[in-house]
Design an enzyme around this catalytic site. Sequence first.
Site, mmCIF file in Angstrom:
data_model
loop_
_atom_site.group_PDB
_atom_site.id
_atom_site.type_symbol
_atom_site.label_atom_id
_atom_site.label_comp_id
_atom_site.label_asym_id
_atom_site.label_seq_id
_atom_site.Cartn_x
_atom_site.Cartn_y
_atom_site.Cartn_z
ATOM 1 N N GLY A 50 0.835 -1.197 0.000
ATOM 2 C CA GLY A 50 0.000 0.000 0.000
ATOM 3 C C GLY A 50 0.867 1.242 0.000
ATOM 4 O O GLY A 50 2.016 1.209 0.455
ATOM 5 N N GLN A 55 3.059 10.096 0.971
ATOM 6 C CA GLN A 55 4.342 9.407 1.174
ATOM 7 C C GLN A 55 5.335 9.707 0.048
ATOM 8 O O GLN A 55 6.532 9.474 0.207
ATOM 9 C CB GLN A 55 4.149 7.897 1.278
ATOM 10 C CG GLN A 55 3.469 7.458 2.581
ATOM 11 C CD GLN A 55 3.340 5.954 2.637
ATOM 12 O OE1 GLN A 55 2.414 5.391 2.061
ATOM 13 N NE2 GLN A 55 4.267 5.300 3.312
ATOM 14 N N CYS A 92 5.292 -0.097 7.736
ATOM 15 C CA CYS A 92 4.993 1.059 6.878
ATOM 16 C C CYS A 92 6.231 1.386 6.066
ATOM 17 O O CYS A 92 7.341 1.392 6.609
ATOM 18 C CB CYS A 92 4.600 2.253 7.743
ATOM 19 S SG CYS A 92 4.260 3.750 6.786
ATOM 20 N N LEU A 93 6.043 1.683 4.796
ATOM 21 C CA LEU A 93 7.185 2.023 3.939
ATOM 22 C C LEU A 93 7.895 3.294 4.410
ATOM 23 O O LEU A 93 9.057 3.508 4.075
ATOM 24 C CB LEU A 93 6.729 2.175 2.485
ATOM 25 C CG LEU A 93 6.179 0.903 1.824
ATOM 26 C CD1 LEU A 93 5.668 1.207 0.432
ATOM 27 C CD2 LEU A 93 7.240 -0.182 1.783
ATOM 28 N N HIS A 134 -4.865 1.665 7.218
ATOM 29 C CA HIS A 134 -3.527 2.258 7.281
ATOM 30 C C HIS A 134 -3.393 3.414 6.274
ATOM 31 O O HIS A 134 -2.867 4.482 6.597
ATOM 32 C CB HIS A 134 -2.501 1.151 7.001
ATOM 33 C CG HIS A 134 -1.076 1.568 7.044
ATOM 34 N ND1 HIS A 134 -0.211 1.177 8.041
ATOM 35 C CD2 HIS A 134 -0.341 2.337 6.197
ATOM 36 C CE1 HIS A 134 0.984 1.689 7.807
ATOM 37 N NE2 HIS A 134 0.933 2.394 6.690
ATOM 38 N N GLU A 135 -3.886 3.197 5.042
ATOM 39 C CA GLU A 135 -3.739 4.242 4.009
ATOM 40 C C GLU A 135 -4.630 5.436 4.307
ATOM 41 O O GLU A 135 -4.229 6.589 4.103
ATOM 42 C CB GLU A 135 -4.043 3.686 2.610
ATOM 43 C CG GLU A 135 -3.149 2.553 2.148
ATOM 44 C CD GLU A 135 -1.679 2.734 2.445
ATOM 45 O OE1 GLU A 135 -1.175 3.878 2.430
ATOM 46 O OE2 GLU A 135 -1.017 1.726 2.727
ATOM 47 N N HIS A 138 -2.947 7.509 6.754
ATOM 48 C CA HIS A 138 -1.909 8.341 6.125
ATOM 49 C C HIS A 138 -2.510 9.631 5.580
ATOM 50 O O HIS A 138 -1.945 10.712 5.742
ATOM 51 C CB HIS A 138 -1.263 7.602 4.942
ATOM 52 C CG HIS A 138 -0.052 6.788 5.295
ATOM 53 N ND1 HIS A 138 1.036 7.307 5.937
ATOM 54 C CD2 HIS A 138 0.247 5.487 5.050
ATOM 55 C CE1 HIS A 138 1.960 6.359 6.083
ATOM 56 N NE2 HIS A 138 1.497 5.240 5.556
HETATM 57 CO CO CO Z 1 2.383 3.355 5.549
#
Ligand code: CO
Length: 171
Positions: A50, A55, A92-93, A134-135, A138
Site C-alpha cells: 500500500g 508518502q 509502513c514504507l 492504514h492508508e 496516512h
Molecule cells: Co504506511
Amino acid sequence: MRTAMAIRPILTAEAPILRERTKRVSRFDASLHRLLDDMLETMRDAPGVGLAANQIGVPLQVAIIEVDDKITELVNPQIVRTAGEQIDWEGCLSLPGYVAEVGRYEKVTVKARDRHGREFRTRGTELFGRALQHEIDHLNGTLYIDHLESLDELVRVHESEEVEEQTAAGI
Ligand code: CO
C-alpha cells in the site's frame, strides 16, 4: 510528450507532509492518472502492499493497495462502516525496518472514487482491511505508531520470526 511511469522517492516518518491532512481531489485528469501510475510503480519497487500520495510528497487524498494480485486505487476514500477488532503485525514504507502489533477494525467498508471520478465501495478484512485503514490514516496525517502506547512496542523486522513477509514489507 508522453513519459513513462516513474519511481518516486518514499518519504520517511520525519517528513512534515506525513503529519498533515491531505486535500480532496476534484479533477480526475491526466495528472491524477500519472500520479496513480507512479504510485503503483513506486509501491511495487519498494516493495509494499500500500502507498498513500503524501508518502511521495503529494498532499492529495489518493492511495493505492495491492493485495492478492488485486490493485485498488482509492481517491477521496472514507471509512463508512466498521465491525470487530483484530490485532496483527503492521509495518509502513515510511518507517522501514520496523513493525509492531497494531489493533484495527476487523472489517471495514470504504467509499471512494476511482481514477475517473466514479464512486464505488469496497469491503476489507485481514491484510486488505488493515491496508485500507492504514492508508486512510496516512491521508489524515496519522502513522501506525500513533496507535501504539509506546515506541518500545516497535520491533526490528529481522528480530521477529512471527512477522509475515508480506505484512512486514510495509503498507
Ligand atoms: Co504506511
